[in-house]
Scaffold this active site. Structure first.
Site, mmCIF file in Angstrom:
data_model
loop_
_atom_site.group_PDB
_atom_site.id
_atom_site.type_symbol
_atom_site.label_atom_id
_atom_site.label_comp_id
_atom_site.label_asym_id
_atom_site.label_seq_id
_atom_site.Cartn_x
_atom_site.Cartn_y
_atom_site.Cartn_z
ATOM 1 N N ASP A 25 0.842 -1.196 0.000
ATOM 2 C CA ASP A 25 0.000 0.000 0.000
ATOM 3 C C ASP A 25 0.876 1.245 0.000
ATOM 4 O OD1 ASP A 25 -2.324 1.522 0.136
ATOM 5 O OD2 ASP A 25 -2.441 1.418 2.320
ATOM 6 N N HIS A 26 0.643 2.142 -0.942
ATOM 7 C CA HIS A 26 1.396 3.408 -1.051
ATOM 8 C C HIS A 26 2.901 3.178 -1.044
ATOM 9 C CE1 HIS A 26 -1.856 6.322 -0.997
ATOM 10 N NE2 HIS A 26 -2.466 5.532 -0.137
ATOM 11 N N ASN A 69 -8.581 1.112 6.718
ATOM 12 C CA ASN A 69 -7.537 0.869 7.707
ATOM 13 C C ASN A 69 -7.889 1.521 9.040
ATOM 14 O OD1 ASN A 69 -5.147 0.198 8.997
ATOM 15 N ND2 ASN A 69 -3.957 1.833 8.063
ATOM 16 N N GLU A 85 -1.176 5.663 -8.843
ATOM 17 C CA GLU A 85 -1.979 6.755 -8.279
ATOM 18 C C GLU A 85 -1.722 8.076 -8.993
ATOM 19 O OE1 GLU A 85 -2.500 9.181 -4.089
ATOM 20 O OE2 GLU A 85 -2.304 7.004 -3.992
#
Length: 287
Positions: free
Chosen positions: A84-85, A231, A135
């Site tokens: 994630d990210h 989250n 993204e």
């Protein structure tokens, strides 16, 4: 066995529902999420930030824990393990460690650099059969030191990234990591619709799923969102359940201090929250 998100995303787009990404932080969180997915017969994505990966002793440790758990618990629903990210270097480390999916967040770079770095990862992921999330635009709030102001994505830039061959695209539409402030104006559906028009059937990702009203979630899914990240909401219910257990003095009774008992209320709270989200996203029974 871990799978990529490619098949999950294609089915979600065709079926007009979304698959939940639930971030994991330890064994209890992972167990709660995968067992709930099995009970709900829902595909699921386990999200791991670089910070959480470091906390759990590294990406190889995470892969070993998740693979062992899927085997020991006889999990048959599709499960993806997703960075994630991620940074460019972080994505490469997760690929080498055995993740089935990665996100490269190049949203804070100029679009040319975002394209260059994303393109380099597309080829690697294609060869290995992994899924890749990119993204464009900025997700509000802070995630592993990357601070975003919640800027809406440029639909033309979204098309540039989508055309590289990524599996899914996170486009900023006013969404925020963490708890939404009272003066939050809401999601920009105008931006989402414009992005959808540019990228066609490309599965879109909604970050910052905690606290977005249910009607906005439904509308976002109707406009092409096929993956929703949760989250903070799991963190909050885990904290509240654990706090209640301690405040009621249950940790002082018998062997209530045993971590298996101390963490059990939080574990159950996460299971309930994940089931609630899967029902909201429409993924129950879609395994």
């Amino acid at each position: 066995m871990l799978v990529s998100t490619k098949d999950m995303m294609a089915k979600a787009v065709a079926g007009h529902y979304a698959v939940g990404q639930f971030n994991i932080n330890n064994l209890e969180w992972t167990k709660a999420i995968v067992l709930t997915a099995q009970e709900c017969q829902s595909p699921v994505i386990l999200g791991v930030s670089e910070g959480a990966g470091k906390y759990m002793c590294g990406f190889k440790t995470v892969v070993g824990m998740v693979n062992g758990m899927l085997d020991e618990l006889n999990i048959t629903v599709p499960v993806a393990l997703h960075l994630d990210h991620g940074t460019f270097e972080g994505a490469k480390k997760c690929i080498n460690a055995g993740f089935s999916s990665v996100m490269f967040d190049g949203s804070h770079y100029p679009i040319e650099e975002n394209i260059e770095k994303t393109k380099a990862l597309v080829n690697t992921c294609d060869v290995l059969g992994l899924s890749l999330e990119a993204e464009v635009g900025s997700i509000g709030g802070e995630e592993d030191g990357v601070v975003g102001m919640g800027e809406c994505a440029d639909p033309d830039e979204c098309k540039m990234i989508a055309d590289l061959g990524v599996t899914m695209l996170a486009a900023g539409i006013g969404n925020i990591h963490g708890v939404y402030p009272e003066n939050w104006p809401g999601l920009s559906f105008e931006t989402l619709a414009a992005v959808k028009e540019k990228v066609g059937d490309m599965p879109l990702v909604l970050h910052g799923g905690t606290g977005i009203p249910d009607d906005m979630i439904a509308k976002a899914i109707s406009l092409g969102v096929a993956k929703i990240n949760v989250n903070t909401e799991c963190q909050l219910v885990f904290q509240a359940a654990t706090r209640q257990y301690v405040e009621e003095g249950k940790d002082l009774k018998g062997k209530g201090f045993d971590p298996r008992k101390l963490l059990a209320p939080g574990y159950e709270a996460i299971k309930d929250k994940v089931k609630e989200k899967m029902e909201l996203f429409g993924s129950v029974g879609k395994a």
